[in-house]
Design a protein around this motif. Structure first.
Motif, PDB file in Angstrom:
ATOM      1  N   ALA A 172       0.835  -1.205   0.000  1.00  0.00           N
ATOM      2  CA  ALA A 172       0.000   0.000   0.000  1.00  0.00           C
ATOM      3  C   ALA A 172       0.868   1.252   0.000  1.00  0.00           C
ATOM      4  N   ALA A 173       1.952   1.232   0.761  1.00  0.00           N
ATOM      5  CA  ALA A 173       2.842   2.394   0.824  1.00  0.00           C
ATOM      6  C   ALA A 173       3.457   2.674  -0.545  1.00  0.00           C
ATOM      7  N   ARG A 174       3.855   1.631  -1.237  1.00  0.00           N
ATOM      8  CA  ARG A 174       4.440   1.836  -2.559  1.00  0.00           C
ATOM      9  C   ARG A 174       3.413   2.372  -3.541  1.00  0.00           C
ATOM     10  N   LEU A 175       2.210   1.833  -3.485  1.00  0.00           N
ATOM     11  CA  LEU A 175       1.152   2.350  -4.350  1.00  0.00           C
ATOM     12  C   LEU A 175       0.921   3.831  -4.070  1.00  0.00           C
ATOM     13  N   ALA A 176       0.847   4.181  -2.792  1.00  0.00           N
ATOM     14  CA  ALA A 176       0.590   5.571  -2.413  1.00  0.00           C
ATOM     15  C   ALA A 176       1.763   6.480  -2.769  1.00  0.00           C
ATOM     16  N   ARG A 177       2.967   6.002  -2.560  1.00  0.00           N
ATOM     17  CA  ARG A 177       4.163   6.823  -2.743  1.00  0.00           C
ATOM     18  C   ARG A 177       4.587   6.943  -4.213  1.00  0.00           C
ATOM     19  N   PRO A 219      -7.878   6.949 -15.791  1.00  0.00           N
ATOM     20  CA  PRO A 219      -9.214   6.440 -15.453  1.00  0.00           C
ATOM     21  C   PRO A 219      -9.512   6.545 -13.957  1.00  0.00           C
ATOM     22  N   LEU A 220     -10.658   7.104 -13.658  1.00  0.00           N
ATOM     23  CA  LEU A 220     -11.097   7.242 -12.269  1.00  0.00           C
ATOM     24  C   LEU A 220     -11.194   5.881 -11.598  1.00  0.00           C
ATOM     25  N   ALA A 221     -11.615   4.871 -12.336  1.00  0.00           N
ATOM     26  CA  ALA A 221     -11.761   3.533 -11.767  1.00  0.00           C
ATOM     27  C   ALA A 221     -10.425   3.028 -11.228  1.00  0.00           C
ATOM     28  N   LEU A 222      -9.339   3.240 -11.963  1.00  0.00           N
ATOM     29  CA  LEU A 222      -8.027   2.783 -11.498  1.00  0.00           C
ATOM     30  C   LEU A 222      -7.627   3.536 -10.235  1.00  0.00           C
ATOM     31  N   ARG A 223      -7.809   4.843 -10.229  1.00  0.00           N
ATOM     32  CA  ARG A 223      -7.471   5.630  -9.032  1.00  0.00           C
ATOM     33  C   ARG A 223      -8.290   5.166  -7.831  1.00  0.00           C
ATOM     34  N   ASP A 224      -9.571   4.900  -8.055  1.00  0.00           N
ATOM     35  CA  ASP A 224     -10.431   4.435  -6.964  1.00  0.00           C
ATOM     36  C   ASP A 224     -10.018   3.059  -6.460  1.00  0.00           C
ATOM     37  N   HIS A 225      -9.663   2.157  -7.368  1.00  0.00           N
ATOM     38  CA  HIS A 225      -9.236   0.807  -6.960  1.00  0.00           C
ATOM     39  C   HIS A 225      -7.953   0.863  -6.136  1.00  0.00           C
ATOM     40  N   VAL A 226      -7.026   1.721  -6.532  1.00  0.00           N
ATOM     41  CA  VAL A 226      -5.775   1.863  -5.776  1.00  0.00           C
ATOM     42  C   VAL A 226      -6.076   2.422  -4.388  1.00  0.00           C
ATOM     43  N   ARG A 227      -6.907   3.434  -4.312  1.00  0.00           N
ATOM     44  CA  ARG A 227      -7.283   4.029  -3.022  1.00  0.00           C
ATOM     45  C   ARG A 227      -7.969   2.989  -2.135  1.00  0.00           C
ATOM     46  N   GLU A 228      -8.870   2.229  -2.708  1.00  0.00           N
ATOM     47  CA  GLU A 228      -9.585   1.183  -1.978  1.00  0.00           C
ATOM     48  C   GLU A 228      -8.617   0.122  -1.446  1.00  0.00           C
ATOM     49  N   TYR A 229      -7.669  -0.271  -2.268  1.00  0.00           N
ATOM     50  CA  TYR A 229      -6.661  -1.249  -1.850  1.00  0.00           C
ATOM     51  C   TYR A 229      -5.901  -0.720  -0.632  1.00  0.00           C
ATOM     52  N   CYS A 230      -5.467   0.518  -0.731  1.00  0.00           N
ATOM     53  CA  CYS A 230      -4.679   1.102   0.355  1.00  0.00           C
ATOM     54  C   CYS A 230      -5.483   1.180   1.652  1.00  0.00           C
ATOM     55  N   LEU A 231      -6.752   1.454   1.558  1.00  0.00           N
ATOM     56  CA  LEU A 231      -7.597   1.515   2.753  1.00  0.00           C
ATOM     57  C   LEU A 231      -7.759   0.139   3.391  1.00  0.00           C
ATOM     58  N   GLY A 232      -7.726  -0.922   2.589  1.00  0.00           N
ATOM     59  CA  GLY A 232      -7.909  -2.270   3.112  1.00  0.00           C
ATOM     60  C   GLY A 232      -6.621  -2.983   3.434  1.00  0.00           C
TER      61      GLY A 232
END
Length: 114
Positions: free
Chosen positions: A75-80, A91-104
């Motif tokens: 998650a840290a790597r995705l965020a960073r 695509p908004l969907a990709l940004r949302d999926h990454v955000r969702e992953y990081c939250l979980g």
């Protein structure tokens, strides 16, 4: 792969990812954390190259990991590294999926011992 990404040598980074995938297919030891890091690196290279379909394809299996396998390091790597590359053109969907992953994602201290 990391050196290639820092140099923005996306073709070389993607070749490194391909070599890792082939090594696993050929029987090298597979660990999901390392595999996920390679997939994330591949997605980053695709985004840098403007290939959003490739980024989504590389990330999809990682983003589908169950919560208990969503490590804080991933998650840290995705965020960073990935999130800053994604803007309104992506695509908004990709940004949302990454955000969702990081939250979980699972915090390192939550991983059971043993």
């Amino acid at each position: 792969m990391g050196v290639h990404l820092r140099a923005r040598a996306t073709v070389n980074a993607l070749e490194s990812a391909s070599q890792a995938e082939q090594a696993w297919k050929d029987g090298d030891t597979w660990a999901y954390g390392t595999w996920a890091q390679v997939r994330i690196g591949s997605a980053i290279a695709h985004v840098m190259a403007g290939k959003m379909d490739g980024a989504g394809e590389a990330l999809q299996p990682v983003l589908q990991l169950p919560d208990e396998l969503r490590l804080a390091t991933l998650a840290a790597r995705l965020a960073r590294e990935l999130t800053p590359l994604l803007d309104d053109r992506h695509p908004l969907a990709l940004r949302d999926h990454v955000r969702e992953y990081c939250l979980g994602s699972t915090k390192m201290w939550q991983i059971p011992s043993g």
